[in-house]
Design a protein around this motif. Structure first.
Motif, PDB file in Angstrom:
ATOM      1  N   TYR A 139      37.838  44.630  23.044  1.00 44.86           N
ATOM      2  CA  TYR A 139      39.462  44.829  23.012  1.00 44.86           C
ATOM      3  C   TYR A 139      40.004  45.058  24.317  1.00 44.86           C
ATOM      4  CZ  TYR A 139      44.017  47.215  22.128  1.00 44.86           C
ATOM      5  OH  TYR A 139      45.349  47.647  22.255  1.00 44.86           O
ATOM      6  N   ASP A 140      41.078  44.250  24.615  1.00 46.92           N
ATOM      7  CA  ASP A 140      41.764  44.211  26.078  1.00 46.92           C
ATOM      8  C   ASP A 140      42.850  45.245  26.137  1.00 46.92           C
ATOM      9  OD1 ASP A 140      42.757  43.827  28.541  1.00 46.92           O
ATOM     10  OD2 ASP A 140      42.909  41.662  28.239  1.00 46.92           O
ATOM     11  N   TYR A 141      42.426  46.399  26.818  1.00 46.90           N
ATOM     12  CA  TYR A 141      43.417  47.446  26.723  1.00 46.90           C
ATOM     13  C   TYR A 141      44.656  47.198  27.648  1.00 46.90           C
ATOM     14  CZ  TYR A 141      41.905  48.729  31.638  1.00 46.90           C
ATOM     15  OH  TYR A 141      41.763  49.018  32.668  1.00 46.90           O
ATOM     16  N   ILE A 142      44.481  46.382  28.321  1.00 50.90           N
ATOM     17  CA  ILE A 142      45.749  46.092  29.349  1.00 50.90           C
ATOM     18  C   ILE A 142      46.818  45.014  28.736  1.00 50.90           C
ATOM     19  CG2 ILE A 142      46.370  44.716  31.443  1.00 50.90           C
ATOM     20  CD1 ILE A 142      45.317  47.365  32.277  1.00 50.90           C
ATOM     21  N   ASN A 143      46.325  44.172  27.827  1.00 48.33           N
ATOM     22  CA  ASN A 143      47.209  43.150  27.311  1.00 48.33           C
ATOM     23  C   ASN A 143      47.251  43.493  25.688  1.00 48.33           C
ATOM     24  OD1 ASN A 143      47.539  41.361  29.403  1.00 48.33           O
ATOM     25  ND2 ASN A 143      45.556  40.735  29.499  1.00 48.33           N
ATOM     26  N   GLY A 144      46.692  44.415  25.144  1.00 50.19           N
ATOM     27  CA  GLY A 144      46.676  45.126  23.987  1.00 50.19           C
ATOM     28  C   GLY A 144      47.966  45.662  23.591  1.00 50.19           C
ATOM     29  N   ASP A 145      48.266  46.104  22.238  1.00 50.05           N
ATOM     30  CA  ASP A 145      49.382  46.718  21.709  1.00 50.05           C
ATOM     31  C   ASP A 145      48.799  48.370  21.695  1.00 50.05           C
ATOM     32  OD1 ASP A 145      51.540  47.880  20.605  1.00 50.05           O
ATOM     33  OD2 ASP A 145      51.120  46.985  18.551  1.00 50.05           O
ATOM     34  N   ASN A 146      49.258  49.141  22.763  1.00 45.46           N
ATOM     35  CA  ASN A 146      48.803  50.514  22.772  1.00 45.46           C
ATOM     36  C   ASN A 146      49.654  51.158  23.905  1.00 45.46           C
ATOM     37  OD1 ASN A 146      47.581  50.169  25.759  1.00 45.46           O
ATOM     38  ND2 ASN A 146      46.038  48.857  24.616  1.00 45.46           N
ATOM     39  N   ASP A 147      49.332  52.473  24.315  1.00 46.52           N
ATOM     40  CA  ASP A 147      50.285  53.001  24.931  1.00 46.52           C
ATOM     41  C   ASP A 147      49.715  53.218  26.602  1.00 46.52           C
ATOM     42  OD1 ASP A 147      48.191  55.020  24.769  1.00 46.52           O
ATOM     43  OD2 ASP A 147      49.579  56.801  24.114  1.00 46.52           O
ATOM     44  N   GLY A 179      28.577  38.365  21.962  1.00 40.76           N
ATOM     45  CA  GLY A 179      28.108  36.969  22.142  1.00 40.76           C
ATOM     46  C   GLY A 179      28.563  35.963  21.082  1.00 40.76           C
ATOM     47  N   SER A 180      29.517  36.204  20.179  1.00 46.76           N
ATOM     48  CA  SER A 180      29.761  34.980  19.031  1.00 46.76           C
ATOM     49  C   SER A 180      31.091  34.698  19.660  1.00 46.76           C
ATOM     50  CB  SER A 180      29.753  35.897  17.748  1.00 46.76           C
ATOM     51  OG  SER A 180      30.798  36.910  17.789  1.00 46.76           O
ATOM     52  N   ASP A 181      31.753  34.910  20.671  1.00 43.80           N
ATOM     53  CA  ASP A 181      33.001  34.199  20.770  1.00 43.80           C
ATOM     54  C   ASP A 181      33.610  34.392  21.973  1.00 43.80           C
ATOM     55  OD1 ASP A 181      35.626  32.660  20.383  1.00 43.80           O
ATOM     56  OD2 ASP A 181      36.017  33.812  18.434  1.00 43.80           O
ATOM     57  N   TYR A 182      34.767  34.076  22.456  1.00 44.74           N
ATOM     58  CA  TYR A 182      35.270  34.274  23.637  1.00 44.74           C
ATOM     59  C   TYR A 182      36.559  35.066  23.578  1.00 44.74           C
ATOM     60  CZ  TYR A 182      38.278  33.622  28.097  1.00 44.74           C
ATOM     61  OH  TYR A 182      38.779  33.753  29.307  1.00 44.74           O
ATOM     62  N   SER A 183      36.884  36.160  24.443  1.00 43.33           N
ATOM     63  CA  SER A 183      38.120  36.769  24.399  1.00 43.33           C
ATOM     64  C   SER A 183      38.347  37.472  25.658  1.00 43.33           C
ATOM     65  CB  SER A 183      38.337  37.735  23.188  1.00 43.33           C
ATOM     66  OG  SER A 183      39.652  38.581  23.119  1.00 43.33           O
ATOM     67  N   TYR A 184      39.491  37.091  26.576  1.00 41.30           N
ATOM     68  CA  TYR A 184      39.686  37.699  27.758  1.00 41.30           C
ATOM     69  C   TYR A 184      39.938  38.987  27.723  1.00 41.30           C
ATOM     70  CZ  TYR A 184      41.607  37.592  32.570  1.00 41.30           C
ATOM     71  OH  TYR A 184      41.952  38.055  33.916  1.00 41.30           O
ATOM     72  N   SER A 185      39.094  39.736  28.464  1.00 40.52           N
ATOM     73  CA  SER A 185      39.119  41.300  28.428  1.00 40.52           C
ATOM     74  C   SER A 185      39.152  42.008  29.649  1.00 40.52           C
ATOM     75  CB  SER A 185      37.766  41.754  27.596  1.00 40.52           C
ATOM     76  OG  SER A 185      37.715  43.104  27.428  1.00 40.52           O
ATOM     77  N   ASN A 186      40.210  42.684  30.140  1.00 36.46           N
ATOM     78  CA  ASN A 186      40.300  43.593  31.163  1.00 36.46           C
ATOM     79  C   ASN A 186      39.056  44.860  30.959  1.00 36.46           C
ATOM     80  OD1 ASN A 186      42.245  42.778  33.311  1.00 36.46           O
ATOM     81  ND2 ASN A 186      43.299  42.340  31.268  1.00 36.46           N
ATOM     82  N   THR A 187      38.899  45.213  29.735  1.00 34.22           N
ATOM     83  CA  THR A 187      38.079  46.215  29.330  1.00 34.22           C
ATOM     84  C   THR A 187      36.630  45.799  29.798  1.00 34.22           C
ATOM     85  OG1 THR A 187      39.461  46.824  27.466  1.00 34.22           O
ATOM     86  CG2 THR A 187      37.243  47.838  27.634  1.00 34.22           C
ATOM     87  N   GLY A 188      36.267  44.745  29.546  1.00 35.74           N
ATOM     88  CA  GLY A 188      34.907  44.139  29.724  1.00 35.74           C
ATOM     89  C   GLY A 188      34.606  44.211  31.349  1.00 35.74           C
ATOM     90  N   PHE A 189      35.739  43.919  31.897  1.00 37.57           N
ATOM     91  CA  PHE A 189      35.419  43.997  33.494  1.00 37.57           C
ATOM     92  C   PHE A 189      35.398  45.154  34.079  1.00 37.57           C
ATOM     93  CE2 PHE A 189      35.729  39.367  33.342  1.00 37.57           C
ATOM     94  CZ  PHE A 189      34.725  38.918  34.150  1.00 37.57           C
ATOM     95  N   TYR A 190      36.500  46.010  33.727  1.00 40.35           N
ATOM     96  CA  TYR A 190      36.265  47.563  33.941  1.00 40.35           C
ATOM     97  C   TYR A 190      34.785  48.180  33.473  1.00 40.35           C
ATOM     98  CZ  TYR A 190      37.928  52.212  34.508  1.00 40.35           C
ATOM     99  OH  TYR A 190      38.403  53.614  34.982  1.00 40.35           O
ATOM    100  N   ALA A 253      38.490  45.058  37.052  1.00 37.00           N
ATOM    101  CA  ALA A 253      39.158  44.139  36.563  1.00 37.00           C
ATOM    102  C   ALA A 253      40.327  43.578  37.305  1.00 37.00           C
ATOM    103  CB  ALA A 253      39.819  44.701  35.218  1.00 37.00           C
ATOM    104  N   GLY A 254      40.688  44.465  38.169  1.00 41.16           N
ATOM    105  CA  GLY A 254      42.080  44.024  39.154  1.00 41.16           C
ATOM    106  C   GLY A 254      42.332  44.981  40.180  1.00 41.16           C
ATOM    107  N   ASN A 255      41.520  45.897  41.073  1.00 40.44           N
ATOM    108  CA  ASN A 255      41.806  46.645  41.735  1.00 40.44           C
ATOM    109  C   ASN A 255      41.619  46.031  43.344  1.00 40.44           C
ATOM    110  OD1 ASN A 255      39.237  46.980  42.161  1.00 40.44           O
ATOM    111  ND2 ASN A 255      39.070  49.083  41.857  1.00 40.44           N
TER     112      ASN A 255
END
Length: 372
Positions: A139-147, A179-190, A253-255
């Protein structure tokens, strides 16, 4: 009057020399790019734009428009640095491949060999390669619906931990099985950045300098793991949001921060096979099975018949792109310390500059459906 065979050959040689000189001349290309930048800049409505380009003949071109600091009005110069945002993903992937060449780290290693992913479902199935390819399902914490952003903005000096970042992925659950699909994830690169640090026992900034900076001679591109409003980045092209939260909130992921010309120099070495092995250089550019427009930390484009690749960056009011135009062997960086008033105006500028470059070297490479 009859034109002799020798005269025809002479005319042909003269024409070829003229064509060759014109296309070797960085001044001609620079003028063309300057005209495009001047034309598009007013519509962007950003503080400043910096462009850097390496030609196939190793000539270097730099252009700037606007201001480097919204507080002082200082004019933008080629030496000013920009926050590179998600171009960091590309640079972290290059570093990972370099470490794979020189340390025991492997693409097939499980991330949990190096990082405790806590109660994250299927965490042992997540590999280093999946983190780089955005196929780990995190789950992408940067682009997701959270605080996240409200917490980060409320406390701009807060130092974030891996567990805090992972808590968002745990709470939201995985996007899909690893390994079953693609989803851009800042969490993954963190997580990838944490893997590299734990695998080597060194912080990302030291790893990047040792394995990338020293071999390439590029020292003005680096992970920013220190700055805040009281400890600024030297020569940063500063906007109103430059220090809105501590960069360890985004990690690998972005620093990253960098001078456009230095980033272009680094990209040119990467894409010309001077840094990584041929196999790993190609691995960057191999599309994932689930997204033909993304390789290992690399965006892949084929617009108007022009193949180019690299990465984009958008974060904290900074916009950037690193591209290598394969057909003509040119590497280019465009960076802005503001978001364009209309998003399409940014892409109008970028695409115009790419087509300027291709048109300078070989107009035949551009398809007829090119936009005006």
């Amino acid at each position: 009057m009859r034109i002799t065979r020798i005269s025809l050959i002479t005319l042909l040689v003269i024409s070829l020399i003229f064509f060759f000189q014109q296309n070797q001349d960085p001044g001609t290309l620079k003028q063309r790019l300057q005209q495009s930048l001047d034309s598009h800049f007013p519509r962007l409505q950003v503080p400043g734009v910096s462009l850097a380009l390496i030609t196939p003949h190793q000539h270097e071109i730099t252009l700037t428009r606007g201001v480097a600091n919204v507080h002082t009005g200082e004019a933008l110069q080629p030496y000013h640095r920009f926050r590179l945002a998600s171009i960091s993903k590309h640079l972290t992937s290059v570093l990972a491949l370099k470490l794979i060449e020189q340390t025991p780290l492997m693409l097939s290693d499980s991330a949990t060999d190096y990082v405790d992913l806590g109660p994250l479902p299927d965490s042992e199935a997540i590999t280093v390669e999946q983190l780089m390819a955005n196929t780990a399902g995190l789950y992408d914490y940067i682009n997701g619906d959270n605080d996240f952003f409200s917490r980060a903005l409320d406390n701009p000096n807060k130092r974030w931990t891996l567990n805090e970042i992972l808590s968002y992925a745990v709470e939201a659950g995985p996007d899909f099985a690893p390994g079953s699909d693609y989803s851009y994830s800042n969490t993954g690169f963190y997580v990838l950045g944490e893997v590299l640090e734990n695998a080597t026992g060194q912080p990302l900034s030291q790893l990047f300098e040792q394995f990338i900076g020293k071999p390439t001679g590029v020292h003005h591109v680096f992970p920013d793991d220190f700055s805040n409003a009281g400890i600024p980045v030297l020569d940063l092209a500063e906007n109103e949001r430059a220090y809105e939260y501590h960069r360890d909130a985004i990690g690998a992921a972005g620093n990253f921060v960098g001078q456009p010309l230095e980033l272009a120099r680094l990209g040119h070495q990467i894409y010309n096979g001077n840094l990584l092995s041929p196999a790993h250089t190609q691995a960057l550019l191999k599309p994932t099975p689930f997204n033909e427009a993304y390789g290992l930390g690399t965006r892949l484009w084929n617009d108007y018949g022009v193949v180019h690749y690299g990465h984009t960056g958008t974060l904290s009011g900074y916009k950037s792109i690193l591209v290598h135009i394969e057909s003509v062997g040119v590497t280019m960086v465009v960076a802005a310390n503001g978001y364009a008033k209309e998003g399409e105006h940014w892409w109008d500028l970028v695409n115009t500059l790419i087509l300027d470059v291709v048109g300078h070297y070989d107009a035949n490479l551009i398809r007829e459906d090119t936009a005006a």
